[in-house]
Scaffold this motif. Structure first.
Motif, short mmCIF file in Angstrom:
data_model
loop_
_atom_site.label_atom_id
_atom_site.label_comp_id
_atom_site.label_asym_id
_atom_site.label_seq_id
_atom_site.Cartn_x
_atom_site.Cartn_y
_atom_site.Cartn_z
N GLY A 157 -4.18 3.87 -4.28
CA GLY A 157 -3.07 3.27 -3.26
C GLY A 157 -3.44 4.29 -1.62
N PHE A 158 -4.20 5.46 -1.72
CA PHE A 158 -4.41 5.93 -0.30
C PHE A 158 -5.50 5.09 0.23
CE2 PHE A 158 -6.73 9.36 1.78
CZ PHE A 158 -5.18 9.32 2.92
N SER A 210 0.74 -1.20 -0.06
CA SER A 210 0.36 0.06 -0.07
C SER A 210 0.50 1.08 0.17
CB SER A 210 -1.26 -0.18 1.29
OG SER A 210 -1.74 -1.13 0.99
N THR A 240 1.05 3.99 -2.79
CA THR A 240 0.72 5.13 -2.63
C THR A 240 2.06 6.29 -2.55
OG1 THR A 240 -0.32 4.58 0.16
CG2 THR A 240 0.15 6.91 -0.37
N ASN A 257 0.46 6.01 -7.86
CA ASN A 257 -0.90 6.23 -6.68
C ASN A 257 -1.51 7.09 -8.71
OD1 ASN A 257 -3.07 7.04 -5.40
ND2 ASN A 257 -2.88 9.09 -4.26
N CYS A 315 -6.10 7.11 -6.55
CA CYS A 315 -5.81 7.83 -5.50
C CYS A 315 -6.30 6.08 -4.99
CB CYS A 315 -7.15 8.56 -4.50
SG CYS A 315 -5.94 10.14 -4.60
#
Length: 131
Positions: free
Chosen positions: A50-51, A37, A41, A45, A48
């Motif tokens: 990954g966030f 992850s 991020t 990314n 978003c």
């Protein structure tokens, strides 16, 4: 004089064998996919995702530490799904864009090569043909 303590010569010899530790037959704790992850991020990314995966990874780790294994398993599954989507999107979309650019360049080069004859066509007869 009789003492109530046993003497050393009457004590049983200590055993140096270790008792086998009881094995836990349950499933291993769920993985939280935190490193994956963080990688998605920071480096890739895409939209978003990954966030979002990082948020679910942290939730999975918190639930695992608190002892709620079922919730940790759910959050871990969601984190893995978002990580897979972010990785796939970050790999597939640039490849698709590169393929589109390459096919566009090839098409434009063929079009330019075919249109050379159109731009070199002479509409009026030249002076050399009249003679």
């Amino acid at each position: 004089m009789d003492t109530s303590y046993p003497r050393e010569d009457h004590l049983p010899a200590p055993s140096h064998k270790r008792e086998p530790s009881p094995t836990i037959l349950g499933s291993p704790p769920p993985r939280d996919h935190l490193v994956w992850s963080i990688f998605n991020t920071i480096y890739m990314n895409f939209c978003c995702l990954g966030f979002v995966a990082l948020a679910f990874s942290v939730k999975a780790r918190d639930r695992r530490v608190s002892g709620d294994v079922e919730a940790a398993r759910r959050f871990s599954s969601k984190a893995r799904c978002y990580n897979a989507l972010a990785t796939a999107g970050s790999v597939v979309l640039p490849l698709l864009l590169a393929a589109l650019v390459i096919t566009g360049v090839i098409h434009l080069s063929k079009l330019a090569h075919e249109s050379v004859g159109f731009f070199t066509y002479q509409f009026s007869p030249s002076d050399e043909e009249d003679k």
